[in-house]
Design a protein around this motif. Structure first.
Motif, short mmCIF file in Angstrom:
data_model
loop_
_atom_site.label_atom_id
_atom_site.label_comp_id
_atom_site.label_asym_id
_atom_site.label_seq_id
_atom_site.Cartn_x
_atom_site.Cartn_y
_atom_site.Cartn_z
N GLN A 121 0.83 -1.20 0.00
CA GLN A 121 0.00 0.00 0.00
C GLN A 121 0.87 1.26 0.00
OE1 GLN A 121 -3.38 0.28 -0.30
NE2 GLN A 121 -3.43 -1.93 -0.62
N MET A 122 2.07 1.13 -0.54
CA MET A 122 3.00 2.26 -0.69
C MET A 122 3.39 2.89 0.64
SD MET A 122 3.29 2.29 -4.02
CE MET A 122 2.40 2.15 -5.58
N GLY A 123 3.44 2.07 1.68
CA GLY A 123 3.86 2.55 2.99
C GLY A 123 5.30 2.20 3.29
N ALA A 124 5.67 2.28 4.56
CA ALA A 124 7.04 2.03 4.98
C ALA A 124 7.43 0.58 4.70
CB ALA A 124 7.20 2.33 6.47
N THR A 125 8.62 0.39 4.15
CA THR A 125 9.13 -0.95 3.86
C THR A 125 10.20 -1.31 4.89
OG1 THR A 125 10.93 -0.27 2.41
CG2 THR A 125 8.74 -0.44 1.42
N ASP A 126 10.67 -2.55 4.83
CA ASP A 126 11.70 -2.98 5.78
C ASP A 126 13.10 -2.54 5.36
OD1 ASP A 126 12.41 -4.70 3.71
OD2 ASP A 126 11.84 -6.53 4.77
N GLY A 127 13.22 -1.92 4.19
CA GLY A 127 14.50 -1.39 3.74
C GLY A 127 15.44 -2.41 3.12
N LEU A 129 15.36 -4.19 0.22
CA LEU A 129 15.68 -3.97 -1.19
C LEU A 129 16.51 -2.71 -1.36
CD1 LEU A 129 15.42 -4.82 -4.12
CD2 LEU A 129 13.19 -3.67 -4.21
N GLU A 130 16.17 -1.68 -0.63
CA GLU A 130 16.92 -0.42 -0.72
C GLU A 130 18.38 -0.62 -0.30
OE1 GLU A 130 12.61 0.48 -0.40
OE2 GLU A 130 13.99 -0.80 0.75
N ARG A 131 18.61 -1.39 0.75
CA ARG A 131 19.99 -1.65 1.19
C ARG A 131 20.75 -2.47 0.15
NH1 ARG A 131 17.25 -2.11 6.17
NH2 ARG A 131 17.09 -4.37 5.96
N ALA A 132 20.07 -3.43 -0.46
CA ALA A 132 20.73 -4.24 -1.50
C ALA A 132 21.13 -3.37 -2.69
CB ALA A 132 19.79 -5.36 -1.94
N VAL A 133 20.27 -2.44 -3.04
CA VAL A 133 20.58 -1.53 -4.15
C VAL A 133 21.77 -0.64 -3.80
CG1 VAL A 133 19.70 0.42 -5.49
CG2 VAL A 133 18.24 -1.57 -5.07
N ALA A 134 21.76 -0.10 -2.61
CA ALA A 134 22.86 0.77 -2.19
C ALA A 134 24.19 0.01 -2.22
CB ALA A 134 22.59 1.32 -0.80
N ALA A 135 24.18 -1.23 -1.76
CA ALA A 135 25.40 -2.01 -1.75
C ALA A 135 25.88 -2.31 -3.17
CB ALA A 135 25.17 -3.32 -0.99
N SER A 153 10.03 4.40 -0.15
CA SER A 153 11.23 3.77 -0.67
C SER A 153 12.23 4.84 -1.13
CB SER A 153 10.88 2.84 -1.82
OG SER A 153 12.03 2.20 -2.34
N VAL A 154 11.73 5.87 -1.78
CA VAL A 154 12.60 6.95 -2.25
C VAL A 154 13.23 7.68 -1.07
CG1 VAL A 154 12.72 9.04 -3.67
CG2 VAL A 154 11.19 7.18 -4.33
N ILE A 155 12.47 7.87 -0.01
CA ILE A 155 13.00 8.51 1.20
C ILE A 155 14.12 7.66 1.80
CG2 ILE A 155 12.41 9.14 3.57
CD1 ILE A 155 9.66 10.06 2.42
N LEU A 160 20.29 6.19 2.18
CA LEU A 160 21.29 5.18 1.85
C LEU A 160 22.20 5.58 0.71
CD1 LEU A 160 18.89 2.13 2.07
CD2 LEU A 160 20.81 2.53 3.61
N CYS A 161 21.67 6.35 -0.23
CA CYS A 161 22.43 6.76 -1.43
C CYS A 161 22.29 8.27 -1.60
CB CYS A 161 21.90 6.05 -2.67
SG CYS A 161 21.71 4.27 -2.55
N PRO A 162 22.76 9.06 -0.67
CA PRO A 162 22.50 10.50 -0.69
C PRO A 162 23.09 11.23 -1.89
CG PRO A 162 24.16 9.97 0.95
CD PRO A 162 23.59 8.67 0.49
N ASP A 163 24.06 10.60 -2.57
CA ASP A 163 24.71 11.26 -3.70
C ASP A 163 24.12 10.86 -5.04
OD1 ASP A 163 26.47 12.55 -1.93
OD2 ASP A 163 27.84 10.83 -1.97
#
Length: 257
Positions: A121-127, A129-135, A153-155, A160-163
């Protein structure tokens, strides 16, 4: 949250939707073959990510594997190794991981990466996938931008990837197109309320809804407008009256002069 500018290549190079796929030519969507074809023609590439059971970022669009592999069941219940051995229908390759795709693209064309919503429902995720992408992206040298329909997810990506540049995939959110999303979620997301708080520098908006006033407002404030998914030269010409670049499929988009 500060914005990261979108590289100019994302405004000048048409983006092949799920890479330059054509099953009739042995190039399934989001496959290595489709990625190689896009690079050969000088197109940018848009890909989708889903997580494997063991937390790897896999280049795959759907939540269920049936349509693309003939093997039913959620992709997130399979390991990365199992997915690598699961052929995509219409091709002879397994599901690629993001690491492999980054090695294949190697900065030769811009790469637009969409993380699929993992909340429902486009809410908070466990992070995860985002961590895997950053790595995976640590140390990558090339034009890359990150986006998701899910602003949360964008937030997380901003942390994780501020640059890296990031944006929100946006839509008219018609009930018939999003039957599983609650009405109040559709109503909220339609107005793109999280653009500033996510530090986004662009949106990728539904091509049939580009005349929405909120899109014009973001563009007037200096945000970039991309769009999805253009399926003909005539539709492209109309979309480019508003959008600065397109994500396309089903035809060969012209390279701007």
């Amino acid at each position: 949250m500060s914005q990261v500018p979108l590289p100019a290549s994302f405004l000048t190079t048409p983006l092949a939707h799920r890479a330059l796929h054509d099953v009739a030519q042995g190039r399934p969507e989001n496959s290595r073959a489709a990625i190689r074809a896009a690079i050969a023609r000088g197109y940018g590439i848009e890909i989708d990510l889903q997580p494997s059971r063991d937390g790897a970022a896999m280049v795959f669009h759907d939540y269920d594997m049936g349509r693309l592999t003939g093997r039913a069941g959620p992709i997130r219940l399979q390991s990365a190794a199992e997915l690598a051995q699961t052929p995509l229908l219409g091709g002879d390759e397994g599901v690629p991981g993001l690491d492999e795709v980054l090695d294949l693209v190697a900065g030769r064309v811009p790469l637009l990466i969409e993380l699929k919503d993992q909340h429902g429902q486009m809410g908070a995720t466990d992070g995860g996938l985002e961590r895997a992408v950053a790595a995976a992206l640590a140390g990558y040298r090339g034009d890359v931008a990150l986006m998701s329909f899910n602003p949360q997810s964008v937030i997380q990506l901003a942390e994780l990837c501020p640059d890296l540049p990031r944006g929100i995939v946006t839509s008219a959110y018609r009930a018939e197109d999003w039957p599983l999303l609650r009405a109040e979620v559709r109503d909220r997301l339609r107005d793109i309320p999280d653009y500033a708080v996510s530090g986004s520098s662009f949106i990728s908006h539904e091509v049939g809804d580009l005349d929405r006033p909120r899109v014009a407002e973001i563009k007037a404030a200096g945000g970039h407008v991309l769009c999805w998914t253009v399926r003909s030269a005539a539709q492209e010409a109309k979309a480019r009256r508003i959008a600065e670049n397109i994500t396309f499929e089903g035809y060969l988009a012209a390279h701007p002069a």
